[in-house]
Motif scaffolding. Structure first.
Motif, PDB file in Angstrom:
ATOM      1  N   ILE A 104       0.624  -1.190   0.125  1.00 10.57           N
ATOM      2  CA  ILE A 104      -0.056  -0.102  -0.032  1.00 10.57           C
ATOM      3  C   ILE A 104       0.882   1.254  -0.005  1.00 10.57           C
ATOM      4  O   ILE A 104       0.588   2.304  -0.622  1.00 10.57           O
ATOM      5  N   SER A 105       1.861   1.228   0.729  1.00  5.07           N
ATOM      6  CA  SER A 105       2.902   2.353   1.076  1.00  5.07           C
ATOM      7  C   SER A 105       3.398   2.638  -0.611  1.00  5.07           C
ATOM      8  O   SER A 105       3.590   3.947  -0.860  1.00  5.07           O
ATOM      9  N   GLU A 106       3.722   1.958  -1.389  1.00  6.81           N
ATOM     10  CA  GLU A 106       4.209   2.148  -2.887  1.00  6.81           C
ATOM     11  C   GLU A 106       3.265   2.785  -3.459  1.00  6.81           C
ATOM     12  O   GLU A 106       3.701   4.007  -4.190  1.00  6.81           O
ATOM     13  N   VAL A 107       1.874   2.719  -3.547  1.00  9.37           N
ATOM     14  CA  VAL A 107       0.805   3.508  -4.152  1.00  9.37           C
ATOM     15  C   VAL A 107       0.792   4.841  -3.696  1.00  9.37           C
ATOM     16  O   VAL A 107       1.032   5.866  -4.532  1.00  9.37           O
ATOM     17  N   LEU A 108       1.083   5.125  -2.339  1.00 17.36           N
ATOM     18  CA  LEU A 108       0.996   6.509  -1.857  1.00 17.36           C
ATOM     19  C   LEU A 108       2.311   7.125  -2.205  1.00 17.36           C
ATOM     20  O   LEU A 108       2.230   8.432  -2.488  1.00 17.36           O
ATOM     21  N   LEU A 109       3.283   6.341  -2.052  1.00 15.17           N
ATOM     22  CA  LEU A 109       4.696   7.114  -2.369  1.00 15.17           C
ATOM     23  C   LEU A 109       4.644   7.488  -3.936  1.00 15.17           C
ATOM     24  O   LEU A 109       5.244   8.526  -4.123  1.00 15.17           O
ATOM     25  N   ASP A 110       4.341   6.413  -4.691  1.00 15.07           N
ATOM     26  CA  ASP A 110       4.127   7.049  -6.193  1.00 15.07           C
ATOM     27  C   ASP A 110       3.266   8.161  -6.341  1.00 15.07           C
ATOM     28  O   ASP A 110       3.751   9.145  -7.492  1.00 15.07           O
ATOM     29  N   LEU A 111       1.974   8.391  -6.022  1.00 18.96           N
ATOM     30  CA  LEU A 111       1.380   9.476  -6.058  1.00 18.96           C
ATOM     31  C   LEU A 111       1.624  10.569  -5.455  1.00 18.96           C
ATOM     32  O   LEU A 111       1.841  11.607  -6.237  1.00 18.96           O
ATOM     33  N   VAL A 112       2.412  10.523  -4.534  1.00 21.09           N
ATOM     34  CA  VAL A 112       3.138  11.558  -3.664  1.00 21.09           C
ATOM     35  C   VAL A 112       4.221  12.278  -4.981  1.00 21.09           C
ATOM     36  O   VAL A 112       4.288  13.526  -5.164  1.00 21.09           O
ATOM     37  N   GLU A 113       4.922  11.596  -5.377  1.00 22.10           N
ATOM     38  CA  GLU A 113       5.873  11.824  -6.350  1.00 22.10           C
ATOM     39  C   GLU A 113       5.513  12.390  -7.663  1.00 22.10           C
ATOM     40  O   GLU A 113       5.935  13.365  -8.020  1.00 22.10           O
ATOM     41  N   THR A 114       4.458  11.674  -8.179  1.00 21.72           N
ATOM     42  CA  THR A 114       3.754  12.066  -9.446  1.00 21.72           C
ATOM     43  C   THR A 114       3.284  13.450  -9.228  1.00 21.72           C
ATOM     44  O   THR A 114       3.293  14.356 -10.325  1.00 21.72           O
ATOM     45  N   GLU A 115       2.645  13.879  -8.191  1.00 24.38           N
ATOM     46  CA  GLU A 115       1.820  14.926  -8.141  1.00 24.38           C
ATOM     47  C   GLU A 115       2.728  16.005  -7.468  1.00 24.38           C
ATOM     48  O   GLU A 115       2.074  17.289  -7.270  1.00 24.38           O
ATOM     49  N   ARG A 116       3.807  15.599  -7.097  1.00 25.35           N
ATOM     50  CA  ARG A 116       4.798  16.584  -6.456  1.00 25.35           C
ATOM     51  C   ARG A 116       4.124  17.311  -5.208  1.00 25.35           C
ATOM     52  O   ARG A 116       4.251  18.373  -4.976  1.00 25.35           O
ATOM     53  N   ALA A 117       3.614  16.383  -4.512  1.00 24.40           N
ATOM     54  CA  ALA A 117       2.874  16.676  -3.211  1.00 24.40           C
ATOM     55  C   ALA A 117       3.890  17.340  -2.094  1.00 24.40           C
ATOM     56  O   ALA A 117       4.958  17.020  -1.997  1.00 24.40           O
ATOM     57  N   GLU A 118       3.327  18.503  -1.601  1.00 24.62           N
ATOM     58  CA  GLU A 118       4.030  19.102  -0.577  1.00 24.62           C
ATOM     59  C   GLU A 118       3.908  18.520   0.951  1.00 24.62           C
ATOM     60  O   GLU A 118       4.717  18.749   1.885  1.00 24.62           O
ATOM     61  N   LEU A 119       2.777  17.666   0.843  1.00 25.35           N
ATOM     62  CA  LEU A 119       2.307  17.228   2.155  1.00 25.35           C
ATOM     63  C   LEU A 119       1.403  16.111   1.948  1.00 25.35           C
ATOM     64  O   LEU A 119       0.724  16.057   1.045  1.00 25.35           O
ATOM     65  N   LEU A 120       1.725  14.994   2.849  1.00 30.43           N
ATOM     66  CA  LEU A 120       0.867  13.531   2.985  1.00 30.43           C
ATOM     67  C   LEU A 120       0.383  13.773   4.134  1.00 30.43           C
ATOM     68  O   LEU A 120       0.947  13.953   5.329  1.00 30.43           O
ATOM     69  N   VAL A 121      -1.243  13.536   4.179  1.00 32.37           N
ATOM     70  CA  VAL A 121      -1.798  13.581   5.657  1.00 32.37           C
ATOM     71  C   VAL A 121      -2.151  11.973   5.589  1.00 32.37           C
ATOM     72  O   VAL A 121      -2.809  11.233   4.884  1.00 32.37           O
ATOM     73  N   LEU A 122      -1.918  11.535   6.905  1.00 31.47           N
ATOM     74  CA  LEU A 122      -2.429  10.135   7.305  1.00 31.47           C
ATOM     75  C   LEU A 122      -3.276  10.292   8.514  1.00 31.47           C
ATOM     76  O   LEU A 122      -2.810  10.846   9.523  1.00 31.47           O
ATOM     77  N   GLY A 123      -4.126   9.397   8.945  1.00 30.56           N
ATOM     78  CA  GLY A 123      -4.949   9.274  10.020  1.00 30.56           C
ATOM     79  C   GLY A 123      -4.303   7.957  10.587  1.00 30.56           C
ATOM     80  O   GLY A 123      -4.043   7.021  10.056  1.00 30.56           O
ATOM     81  N   ILE A 124      -4.465   8.023  12.107  1.00 31.28           N
ATOM     82  CA  ILE A 124      -3.948   6.951  12.732  1.00 31.28           C
ATOM     83  C   ILE A 124      -4.930   6.540  13.751  1.00 31.28           C
ATOM     84  O   ILE A 124      -5.855   7.409  14.276  1.00 31.28           O
ATOM     85  N   ARG A 125      -5.047   5.188  13.987  1.00 32.69           N
ATOM     86  CA  ARG A 125      -6.218   4.798  15.065  1.00 32.69           C
ATOM     87  C   ARG A 125      -5.883   5.247  16.175  1.00 32.69           C
ATOM     88  O   ARG A 125      -4.753   5.182  16.724  1.00 32.69           O
ATOM     89  N   ARG A 126      -7.173   5.489  17.051  1.00 31.88           N
ATOM     90  CA  ARG A 126      -6.881   5.915  18.393  1.00 31.88           C
ATOM     91  C   ARG A 126      -6.948   4.485  19.190  1.00 31.88           C
ATOM     92  O   ARG A 126      -7.364   3.547  18.904  1.00 31.88           O
ATOM     93  N   GLY A 127      -6.581   4.671  20.534  1.00 28.50           N
ATOM     94  CA  GLY A 127      -6.576   3.560  21.529  1.00 28.50           C
ATOM     95  C   GLY A 127      -5.353   2.649  21.460  1.00 28.50           C
ATOM     96  O   GLY A 127      -5.440   1.260  21.927  1.00 28.50           O
ATOM     97  N   ARG A 128      -4.560   3.023  20.550  1.00 28.20           N
ATOM     98  CA  ARG A 128      -3.407   2.060  20.299  1.00 28.20           C
ATOM     99  C   ARG A 128      -1.910   2.792  20.834  1.00 28.20           C
ATOM    100  O   ARG A 128      -2.222   4.116  20.672  1.00 28.20           O
ATOM    101  N   ASP A 129      -1.111   2.087  21.088  1.00 24.89           N
ATOM    102  CA  ASP A 129       0.006   2.849  21.385  1.00 24.89           C
ATOM    103  C   ASP A 129       0.596   3.361  20.155  1.00 24.89           C
ATOM    104  O   ASP A 129       0.836   2.655  19.239  1.00 24.89           O
TER     105      ASP A 129
END
Length: 127
Positions: free
Chosen positions: A78-103
């Motif tokens: 999954i990370s490869e898809v996001l990395l490719d998209l960030v590079e293709t779009e020349r993104a300045e920021l990647l936003v990720l949500g993390i699950r609550r209740g976990r360390d």
């Protein structure tokens, strides 16, 4: 410059969507929303179904920046898809949500999160 958000159809995913919209608006957009799925794994809670994508579109309706909502398939990583998209779009920021209740430390050591945090060529906002 573009802002990319890795979207999953959970409360945290929608919080990440809101944060990404705020960042894209501040930066002048566009906002690229991507849900990455594995073919044949429709039971995965990260898999956005059409109603989930519609809910994301509704939430972003009227945004002051261009919004592009995509669903991409990952054969393995999954990370490869996001990395490719960030590079293709020349993104300045990647936003990720993390699950609550976990360390937090344990979650960030997950394979996908770790690879993204160590490899992405732009800033990362974790919500």
């Amino acid at each position: 410059m573009a802002v990319v958000v890795g979207f999953i159809p959970t409360p945290v995913g929608f919080e990440a969507l809101d944060a990404a919209l705020a960042e894209a608006t501040q930066r002048g957009g566009p906002l690229i929303v991507v849900n990455v799925i594995r073919p044949g794994d429709e039971a995965d809670p990260r898999h956005a179904h059409p109603g989930d994508l519609d809910a994301a579109a509704d939430r972003l309706r009227g945004a002051p920046v261009r919004v592009d909502i995509r669903q991409e398939q990952a054969q393995h990583d999954i990370s490869e898809v996001l990395l490719d998209l960030v590079e293709t779009e020349r993104a300045e920021l990647l936003v990720l949500g993390i699950r609550r209740g976990r360390d937090l430390g344990a979650h960030l050591l997950g394979i996908t999160s770790q690879k993204l945090l160590l490899s992405v060529p732009c800033d990362v906002l974790v919500v």
